[in-house]
Scaffold this active site. Structure first.
Site, PDB file in Angstrom:
ATOM      1  N   GLU A 189      99.235  63.068 154.135  1.00  0.00           N
ATOM      2  CA  GLU A 189      98.794  63.637 152.862  1.00  0.00           C
ATOM      3  C   GLU A 189      97.568  64.475 153.158  1.00  0.00           C
ATOM      4  O   GLU A 189      96.592  63.964 153.722  1.00  0.00           O
ATOM      5  CB  GLU A 189      98.431  62.546 151.842  1.00  0.00           C
ATOM      6  CG  GLU A 189      99.624  61.834 151.261  1.00  0.00           C
ATOM      7  CD  GLU A 189      99.245  60.831 150.176  1.00  0.00           C
ATOM      8  OE1 GLU A 189      98.240  61.034 149.472  1.00  0.00           O
ATOM      9  OE2 GLU A 189      99.983  59.830 150.054  1.00  0.00           O
ATOM     10  N   GLU A 191      98.642  53.978 152.193  1.00  0.00           N
ATOM     11  CA  GLU A 191      97.215  53.713 151.929  1.00  0.00           C
ATOM     12  C   GLU A 191      96.977  52.215 151.699  1.00  0.00           C
ATOM     13  O   GLU A 191      96.429  51.793 150.674  1.00  0.00           O
ATOM     14  CB  GLU A 191      96.712  54.565 150.748  1.00  0.00           C
ATOM     15  CG  GLU A 191      96.780  56.053 151.048  1.00  0.00           C
ATOM     16  CD  GLU A 191      96.013  56.957 150.083  1.00  0.00           C
ATOM     17  OE1 GLU A 191      95.522  56.481 149.051  1.00  0.00           O
ATOM     18  OE2 GLU A 191      95.902  58.168 150.382  1.00  0.00           O
TER      19      GLU A 191
HETATM   20  O1  AHR Z   1      98.653  62.537 146.351  1.00  0.00           O
HETATM   21  C1  AHR Z   1      98.097  61.780 145.324  1.00  0.00           C
HETATM   22  C2  AHR Z   1      97.656  60.403 145.796  1.00  0.00           C
HETATM   23  O2  AHR Z   1      96.635  60.535 146.721  1.00  0.00           O
HETATM   24  C3  AHR Z   1      98.686  59.578 146.505  1.00  0.00           C
HETATM   25  O3  AHR Z   1      99.518  58.889 145.629  1.00  0.00           O
HETATM   26  C4  AHR Z   1      97.862  58.623 147.297  1.00  0.00           C
HETATM   27  O4  AHR Z   1      98.513  58.172 148.451  1.00  0.00           O
HETATM   28  C5  AHR Z   1      96.603  59.413 147.585  1.00  0.00           C
HETATM   29  O5  AHR Z   1      95.469  58.678 147.336  1.00  0.00           O
END
Ligand code: AHR
Length: 512
Positions: A316, A194
């Site tokens: 994610e 990110e």
């Molecule tokens: O999964 C939780 C968080 O969500 C992670 O650390 C991040 O990459 C995302 O914003």
């Protein structure tokens, strides 16, 4: 012609379908002779961040000696869903993580602050060796995310050398000094996490340049070539994808898109097990929206990479609800209901449909965090409804995706309207066809007439995941309230397979 036959399922489901509740028959056509793309098993991947009770008090448990030991029951549960890969150490944590803090004698490892997640002390008891021991025990491929935000090119290059150099080198020698002779041959390598947000708040143009710099210093060692994964867009940030593909696409092997599903707003999220039908519909609509998101992001990638060399990785994804009452808000500990299980199924159907471009995904996160597979409480462990979706979808791992055409009506709630049924069909290497069907309508059962083109089918068996309530979930008092049972609602008659799909259910069928 399909012969009349019904193989009786192992366990009988108690959920009868009342004819009054059923709608007019709907149709699913499976084009068994038109498969082209393989559904990568990596779509069913996982994510383990140093966050809350995932690593510590989740996968690892503290021994009286103070050592952290991998829980055998967690390994057994994850092996049972054929976990194909595991992304680590973050997440936002990855861009804070200095890997040398986590090697060598544990007593000498420094303690640091986990700034993103609750400000707790991270004693670095679990580091590179421990993580790679875990992936070996799981039979899963490791996916390591390197630190771009607060690290450096040299730091990442040395980590790569530490885990992969087979001969004599400064980092390989250090690895040997720490007790590991052979390299681990880790290929999946993330370059930051990110980077548009917690990983450094970069503009895509800046990140694309940074990416190329870092990616230039991951040389091949022995047979291990880096599969270099770039920080992808958040959700529908199409500009990020465009710039990244334009400026760095030729050096990228995978792009890591992140997309979370929630009700309400980020500031005021809905609850995991106490929600209304309107909130059920809101979440289901977001899950059905995955298809459009992937279509649009893929279309941008197609312009720069028409041969689809670059993987779109949903690195994610999953539901994000309010934390459980009494839990540390920085630990993201949430319960998991039947609703989450069906959201996972609908999301998988979208990933599978895009199997030509989506080759990996990692649900957030494996144990005790967000849409977890497993919840633990001391020595106790339970499997969530989402775990069962993963288990039921193992039939699609590395199977040939069979194109389908599905018309099963719409689920309408207030001003929301969406397709009521979602599905995937595939044929595995043994030639057996599997179909997963999910009815997201919490009120109406559906009768689906399935016609299989290009392959004869004479028997059907199945299992179902459902429960009387939308909010049904497993807790430590009732750890098996939601779990799959045998399904008797599929019959072959007069050459037609008919499936009686109860409301709010996921069914997996095996067709022979
Ligand atoms: O999964 C939780 C968080 O969500 C992670 O650390 C991040 O990459 C995302 O914003």
């Amino acid at each position: 012609m399909l012969a009349r036959s019904l193989a009786v399922a192992v366990l009988a489901t108690t959920l009868a379908l009342t004819p009054a509740a059923a709608q007019a028959p709907q149709t699913l056509i499976i084009n068994a002779d038109q498969g082209r793309d393989t559904i990568s098993r990596h779509i069913y991947g996982h994510f383990a961040e140093h966050l809350g009770r995932l690593i510590y008090d989740g996968i690892w448990t503290k021994q009286p000696s103070g050592e952290w030991r991998i829980r055998d029951d967690v390994v057994q549960a994850l092996r049972a869903i054929k976990i194909p890969n595991l992304r680590w150490p973050g997440g936002c944590f990855a861009d804070y993580y200095h890997w040398k803090d986590g090697i060598g004698p544990r007593a000498q490892r420094p303690s640091v602050v986990n700034n993103n997640w609750g400000g707790v002390t991270e004693d670095n008891g679990v580091g590179t060796h421990e993580f790679l021991d875990l992936t070996q025990r799981l039979g899963a491929e490791p996916f390591i995310v390197g630190n771009v935000g607060s690290g450096g090119v040299n730091e990442m290059q040395e980590w790569w050398e530490y885990v992969n150099h087979p001969g004599k080198s400064p980092m390989a020698d250090l690895r040997r000094k720490n007790g590991r002779d052979e390299p681990w041959n880790v290929k999946f390598w993330g370059i930051g996490n990110e980077s548009w947000g917690c990983g450094g708040n970069m503009r895509p143009e800046y990140y694309a340049d940074e990416y190329k710099r870092y990616a230039s210093f991951l040389p091949s060692y022995g047979n291990t070539r880096a599969f270099r994964i770039a920080t992808g867009p958040s959700d529908d940030n199409y500009a990020w994808m465009e710039v990244l593909m334009r400026d760095a696409g030729r050096m990228i092997d995978g792009i890591d898109l992140h997309h979370y599903l929630l009700t309400g707003t980020w500031a005021k999220k809905g609850k995991a097990t106490d929600f209304t039908e309107a909130e059920w519909a809101e979440l289901m609509q977001k899950a059905t929206g995955f298809d459009e998101l992937l279509t649009r992001q893929s279309a941008i990638m197609d312009r720069y990479d028409p041969r689809k060399r670059v993987w779109l990785i949903v690195g994610e994804w999953g539901t994000w609800h309010q934390g459980e009452p009494g839990s540390n808000p920085g630990f993201l500990y949430q319960q998991n209901a039947l609703r989450d299980a069906l959201v996972a199924a609908v999301s998988f159907d979208a990933f599978n449909k895009h199997a030509d471009r989506v080759r990996m995904a990692n649900i957030a996160q494996t144990v005790n965090v967000l849409q977890a597979m497993i919840l633990t409480e001391g020595p106790k462990l339970l499997l969530t409804p989402t775990y069962h979706t993963f288990e039921m979808y193992t039939v699609h791992h590395d199977a040939l995706l069979l194109p389908i055409s599905l018309d099963a009506g719409r689920y309408v709630n207030g001003d929301r309207s969406m397709p009521a049924v979602s599905a995937t069909a595939s044929r595995d290497k043994a030639g057996i066809m599997h179909v997963t069907l999910t009815n997201i309508d919490p009120n109406q059962a559906r009768t689906i007439n399935v016609s299989v083109r290009g392959q004869s089918v004479s028997s059907v068996t199945g299992r179902i995941l459902t429960a009387p309530l939308m909010t049904a979930h497993n807790d430590f008092a009732q750890p098996n309230a939601v779990h799959p049972v045998g399904f008797e609602g599929a019959r072959i008659s007069g050459g037609m397979l008919t499936v009686q799909l109860p409301a709010k259910s996921l069914v997996v069928l095996e067709l022979k």
